[in-house]
Design a protein around this motif. Structure first.
Motif, PDB file in Angstrom:
ATOM      1  N   LEU A  54      25.499  86.555 -34.269  1.00  0.00           N
ATOM      2  CA  LEU A  54      25.308  85.164 -33.869  1.00  0.00           C
ATOM      3  C   LEU A  54      24.189  85.121 -32.838  1.00  0.00           C
ATOM      4  O   LEU A  54      24.188  85.909 -31.884  1.00  0.00           O
ATOM      5  CB  LEU A  54      26.592  84.589 -33.273  1.00  0.00           C
ATOM      6  CG  LEU A  54      26.543  83.154 -32.777  1.00  0.00           C
ATOM      7  CD1 LEU A  54      26.413  82.189 -33.948  1.00  0.00           C
ATOM      8  CD2 LEU A  54      27.788  82.834 -31.974  1.00  0.00           C
ATOM      9  N   VAL A  55      23.226  84.232 -33.028  1.00  0.00           N
ATOM     10  CA  VAL A  55      22.112  84.064 -32.095  1.00  0.00           C
ATOM     11  C   VAL A  55      22.231  82.680 -31.482  1.00  0.00           C
ATOM     12  O   VAL A  55      22.307  81.684 -32.202  1.00  0.00           O
ATOM     13  CB  VAL A  55      20.760  84.224 -32.813  1.00  0.00           C
ATOM     14  CG1 VAL A  55      19.604  84.021 -31.836  1.00  0.00           C
ATOM     15  CG2 VAL A  55      20.664  85.579 -33.490  1.00  0.00           C
ATOM     16  N   VAL A 105      18.485  84.080 -24.620  1.00  0.00           N
ATOM     17  CA  VAL A 105      18.907  84.224 -26.005  1.00  0.00           C
ATOM     18  C   VAL A 105      20.109  85.158 -25.997  1.00  0.00           C
ATOM     19  O   VAL A 105      19.995  86.309 -25.578  1.00  0.00           O
ATOM     20  CB  VAL A 105      17.789  84.819 -26.892  1.00  0.00           C
ATOM     21  CG1 VAL A 105      18.278  84.995 -28.324  1.00  0.00           C
ATOM     22  CG2 VAL A 105      16.542  83.960 -26.836  1.00  0.00           C
ATOM     23  N   ILE A 106      21.261  84.632 -26.410  1.00  0.00           N
ATOM     24  CA  ILE A 106      22.485  85.431 -26.439  1.00  0.00           C
ATOM     25  C   ILE A 106      22.719  85.887 -27.872  1.00  0.00           C
ATOM     26  O   ILE A 106      22.855  85.060 -28.772  1.00  0.00           O
ATOM     27  CB  ILE A 106      23.707  84.638 -25.916  1.00  0.00           C
ATOM     28  CG1 ILE A 106      23.456  84.160 -24.481  1.00  0.00           C
ATOM     29  CG2 ILE A 106      24.969  85.491 -25.971  1.00  0.00           C
ATOM     30  CD1 ILE A 106      23.069  82.745 -24.379  1.00  0.00           C
ATOM     31  N   SER A 113      28.251  90.913 -26.749  1.00  0.00           N
ATOM     32  CA  SER A 113      27.131  90.005 -26.488  1.00  0.00           C
ATOM     33  C   SER A 113      26.104  90.634 -25.561  1.00  0.00           C
ATOM     34  O   SER A 113      26.445  91.385 -24.654  1.00  0.00           O
ATOM     35  CB  SER A 113      27.635  88.700 -25.868  1.00  0.00           C
ATOM     36  OG  SER A 113      28.431  88.000 -26.791  1.00  0.00           O
ATOM     37  N   LYS A 114      24.858  90.282 -25.812  1.00  0.00           N
ATOM     38  CA  LYS A 114      23.745  90.741 -24.993  1.00  0.00           C
ATOM     39  C   LYS A 114      22.803  89.562 -24.797  1.00  0.00           C
ATOM     40  O   LYS A 114      22.597  88.768 -25.715  1.00  0.00           O
ATOM     41  CB  LYS A 114      23.015  91.878 -25.708  1.00  0.00           C
ATOM     42  CG  LYS A 114      21.773  92.343 -24.991  1.00  0.00           C
ATOM     43  CD  LYS A 114      21.013  93.358 -25.808  1.00  0.00           C
ATOM     44  CE  LYS A 114      19.735  93.709 -25.071  1.00  0.00           C
ATOM     45  NZ  LYS A 114      18.905  94.613 -25.814  1.00  0.00           N
ATOM     46  N   THR A 115      22.223  89.437 -23.608  1.00  0.00           N
ATOM     47  CA  THR A 115      21.302  88.340 -23.315  1.00  0.00           C
ATOM     48  C   THR A 115      19.896  88.874 -23.103  1.00  0.00           C
ATOM     49  O   THR A 115      19.690  89.833 -22.367  1.00  0.00           O
ATOM     50  CB  THR A 115      21.762  87.567 -22.060  1.00  0.00           C
ATOM     51  OG1 THR A 115      23.076  87.064 -22.288  1.00  0.00           O
ATOM     52  CG2 THR A 115      20.822  86.410 -21.757  1.00  0.00           C
ATOM     53  N   SER A 116      18.939  88.246 -23.775  1.00  0.00           N
ATOM     54  CA  SER A 116      17.519  88.535 -23.597  1.00  0.00           C
ATOM     55  C   SER A 116      16.841  87.238 -23.173  1.00  0.00           C
ATOM     56  O   SER A 116      17.419  86.164 -23.299  1.00  0.00           O
ATOM     57  CB  SER A 116      16.896  89.021 -24.904  1.00  0.00           C
ATOM     58  OG  SER A 116      17.505  90.193 -25.363  1.00  0.00           O
TER      59      SER A 116
END
Length: 142
Positions: A54-55, A105-106, A113-116
């Motif tokens: 999921l973006v 952007v998660i 989950s990772k955030t950029s």
């Protein structure tokens, strides 16, 4: 020792290898009220498939709104060492101040989950003001 081994096998391994490889916005610089087509290339650099990808764009601190869709895209599964694209249409709010805005952007994959961060730029609309001096007349020789 056996107890520790079992725990390590049950707990999910935190993967930071599903991430934004690059992004493109067309146009790349917006004026207030304009739209841009945003494409994110999401890469799975792992040796295993990424499931439930999921973006999501966190637009809460940026003057943009999604157009014709939400700020989330479900990509499903990305095979190991493969890439998928997520497309968004964003509109700069008419009240957007000029500047460069960071957009988190998660990416969620395998329930992790990772955030950029990416960024979009808003420029001010150009204004041209002409001032005429009433005290001088322009005379052309004929």
């Amino acid at each position: 020792m056996l107890f520790l081994l079992i725990i390590a096998m049950v707990l999910p391994f935190a993967s930071a290898q599903v991430a934004v490889k690059y992004f493109n916005a067309a146009p790349g610089v917006l004026l207030p009220g304009e739209e841009t087509n945003l494409t994110l290339l999401i890469e799975n650099a792992e040796d295993t498939d990424a499931e439930g990808v999921l973006v999501a764009l966190d637009l809460t601190q940026a003057p943009f709104v999604p157009v014709w869709s939400s700020s989330e895209k479900a990509l499903g599964e990305i095979d190991d060492h493969e890439q998928e694209r997520a497309h968004f249409v964003l509109k700069a709010l008419p009240t957007a101040e000029p500047g460069t805005y960071k957009i988190p952007v998660i990416i969620t994959a395998n329930n992790i989950s990772k955030t950029s961060l990416i960024s979009l730029e808003v420029q001010a609309q150009a204004q041209l003001e002409v001032l005429l001096d009433e005290s001088s007349d322009l005379v052309l020789d004929q």
